[in-house]
Design a protein around this motif. Structure first.
Motif, PDB file in Angstrom:
ATOM      1  N   ASP A 187       9.855  -1.897   6.370  1.00  9.26           N
ATOM      2  CA  ASP A 187       9.925  -1.856   7.382  1.00  9.26           C
ATOM      3  C   ASP A 187      11.480  -1.881   7.250  1.00  9.26           C
ATOM      4  O   ASP A 187      11.711  -2.067   8.743  1.00  9.26           O
ATOM      5  CB  ASP A 187       9.419  -4.017   6.602  1.00  9.26           C
ATOM      6  N   PRO A 188      12.032  -1.745   6.777  1.00  9.01           N
ATOM      7  CA  PRO A 188      13.784  -1.499   7.453  1.00  9.01           C
ATOM      8  C   PRO A 188      13.666  -0.388   8.238  1.00  9.01           C
ATOM      9  O   PRO A 188      14.700   0.137   9.042  1.00  9.01           O
ATOM     10  CB  PRO A 188      14.699  -0.866   6.311  1.00  9.01           C
ATOM     11  N   THR A 189      12.473   1.182   7.753  1.00  8.33           N
ATOM     12  CA  THR A 189      13.126   2.052   8.536  1.00  8.33           C
ATOM     13  C   THR A 189      12.083   1.429  10.308  1.00  8.33           C
ATOM     14  O   THR A 189      12.501   2.146  11.034  1.00  8.33           O
ATOM     15  CB  THR A 189      11.722   3.780   7.828  1.00  8.33           C
ATOM     16  N   GLU A 247       5.075   5.063  16.140  1.00  9.56           N
ATOM     17  CA  GLU A 247       3.354   4.793  16.097  1.00  9.56           C
ATOM     18  C   GLU A 247       3.033   4.623  15.350  1.00  9.56           C
ATOM     19  O   GLU A 247       1.976   4.312  14.105  1.00  9.56           O
ATOM     20  CB  GLU A 247       2.783   5.214  17.139  1.00  9.56           C
ATOM     21  N   LEU A 248       2.730   6.116  14.271  1.00  9.59           N
ATOM     22  CA  LEU A 248       2.303   6.724  13.349  1.00  9.59           C
ATOM     23  C   LEU A 248       2.019   5.550  11.793  1.00  9.59           C
ATOM     24  O   LEU A 248       1.182   5.286  11.805  1.00  9.59           O
ATOM     25  CB  LEU A 248       2.538   8.000  12.362  1.00  9.59           C
ATOM     26  N   ILE A 249       3.066   5.256  11.746  1.00  5.78           N
ATOM     27  CA  ILE A 249       3.628   4.071  10.738  1.00  5.78           C
ATOM     28  C   ILE A 249       3.272   2.764  10.871  1.00  5.78           C
ATOM     29  O   ILE A 249       2.454   2.719  10.315  1.00  5.78           O
ATOM     30  CB  ILE A 249       5.447   4.119  10.390  1.00  5.78           C
ATOM     31  N   GLU A 250       3.154   2.495  12.185  1.00  9.71           N
ATOM     32  CA  GLU A 250       3.052   1.219  12.287  1.00  9.71           C
ATOM     33  C   GLU A 250       1.220   0.938  11.995  1.00  9.71           C
ATOM     34  O   GLU A 250       0.755   0.280  11.310  1.00  9.71           O
ATOM     35  CB  GLU A 250       2.871   0.964  14.192  1.00  9.71           C
ATOM     36  N   MET A 258      16.940   7.297   2.528  1.00 14.20           N
ATOM     37  CA  MET A 258      15.447   6.832   2.375  1.00 14.20           C
ATOM     38  C   MET A 258      14.585   8.028   1.418  1.00 14.20           C
ATOM     39  O   MET A 258      14.456   8.051   0.212  1.00 14.20           O
ATOM     40  CB  MET A 258      14.326   7.472   4.167  1.00 14.20           C
ATOM     41  N   GLY A 259      15.187   9.457   1.773  1.00 16.01           N
ATOM     42  CA  GLY A 259      15.224  10.815   0.960  1.00 16.01           C
ATOM     43  C   GLY A 259      15.505  10.453  -0.661  1.00 16.01           C
ATOM     44  O   GLY A 259      14.798  10.770  -1.457  1.00 16.01           O
TER      45      GLY A 259
END
Lengths: 197, 197
Positions: free
Chosen positions: A106-108, A137-140, B17-18
């Motif tokens: 979510d933070p990303t 888009e990919l993460i969503e 994140m890493g």
DNA sequence: CGGAACTTTCAGGAATTACTGAAACTCAAG
DNA sequence: CTTGAGTTTCAGTAATTCCTGAAAGTTCCG
């Protein structure tokens, strides 16, 4: 108290694995111990068995609680708090997925959204934003899938997993289905259900 | 050279994140920079732009290469090596899945298998092995699913993800399908394809 | 209220991990 | 060969993270 060789080996391995993920070796070991334990354990027993300081165990348990990975229990006739992992292993997976999402994904997503909105100051910026948009888009997509799958009950989930990539065949089946019942026979549209399954 | 605010923000976030995953902040930042870069970058340029020592960048790139996450490229008229991330973002996901499996899942499975084989020395051991067996089965199931899905091409994968949990409805559809074409009409077996989709 | 049993917090030392600069290495061009 | 641009290694230091013991906090019982 002393660990049996089986439990000890598992605890040590899990500790190492833990430190590759976000958690410390100690926390990993505590979790592993609780995971294989027959009964909920009080903090001092954990400290004793793993040779950690009492306070270290306290910290570790606190962290595991913040992940919702251990539950706390009071046993009759004992004032101490006893700790146990979730009994249902599928519930553990679901919890992990939820927490990692909350803490990392979510933070990303929110950072990505913000950066995509910025007005680009150069062609390089425009290119960078394109890449960020792809990632967003990919993460969503993955996220919506995971939300969806979280809603299934365990039996359905297992069924789905077992189906694996063959689900695509099923998808094709669906595409051909509308023809059926419109004067075409099963043979006409070349469906062999048993083959698909 | 200087980073634009957009790139800088992304690089910093990705670095953080890493460090929650197995990689160091430095390595995360290098990857992020390459990910949004328009062109492959030579190591010294990366060091310059991120303010890392040249040797640190060299180490970082080596680690990224061991993950198969960057490829190396020689540009005509330049002796230096240039580095870039994979262009196809889905390929990145696949690569990550493969590597994490190789580094974390496979060794864990092997430990679990070994421990399950041991002869239990107590009821506690027997219980622990039961838990380990549960975990082993779950991981194997997820693994087989992931192997299966890895084989799909990207278009199929996206289709599958978009379908999400509704795939279960599709599964039920399949169970009712054998009735069709055996004298029953679509209405008789209560199939509404559009509803499913 | 007083105190026993148990838990948590926290400052600082211990251990680990990350980073650097210097030196060694590689390799192609002259 | 030799030179020099480029790369890697490595030993030591810096930074971070982990862990502990002491002290403070909480809760429950008499």
């Amino acid at each position: 108290m002393k660990l049996t060789p089986i439990t000890e080996a598992f605890v040590l391995h899990f500790g190492e694995m833990g430190s590759r993920w976000g958690i410390s070796r100690t926390v990993g070991q505590i979790y592993a111990l609780l995971f294989v334990s027959e009964r909920p354990l009080p903090a001092d027993e954990i400290a004793d068995v793993l040779n950690f300081s009492r306070s270290n165990v306290s910290m570790g348990l606190k962290e595991l609680q913040s992940w919702h990975l251990v539950r706390l229990q009071h046993l009759p006739g004992d004032r101490r708090e006893h700790f146990a992992t979730l009994g249902d292993i599928w519930q553990i997976v679901r919890t992990l997925a939820e927490e990692r999402r909350r803490r990392e994904i979510d933070p990303t997503l929110s950072v990505l959204r913000d950066l995509i909105m910025e007005t680009p100051a150069s062609p390089a910026d425009r290119h960078a934003q394109g890449r960020l948009r792809e990632m967003h888009e990919l993460i969503e997509l993955l996220l919506r899938w995971s939300d969806d799958v979280q809603k299934l009950d365990t039996a359905q989930l297992v069924q789905l997993l077992k189906l694996g990539g063959r689900v695509v065949a099923l998808l094709e089946l669906k595409n051909r289905l509308p023809l059926l019942g419109k004067g075409k026979s099963r043979a006409d549209v070349d469906i062999d259900v048993d083959e698909v399954l």
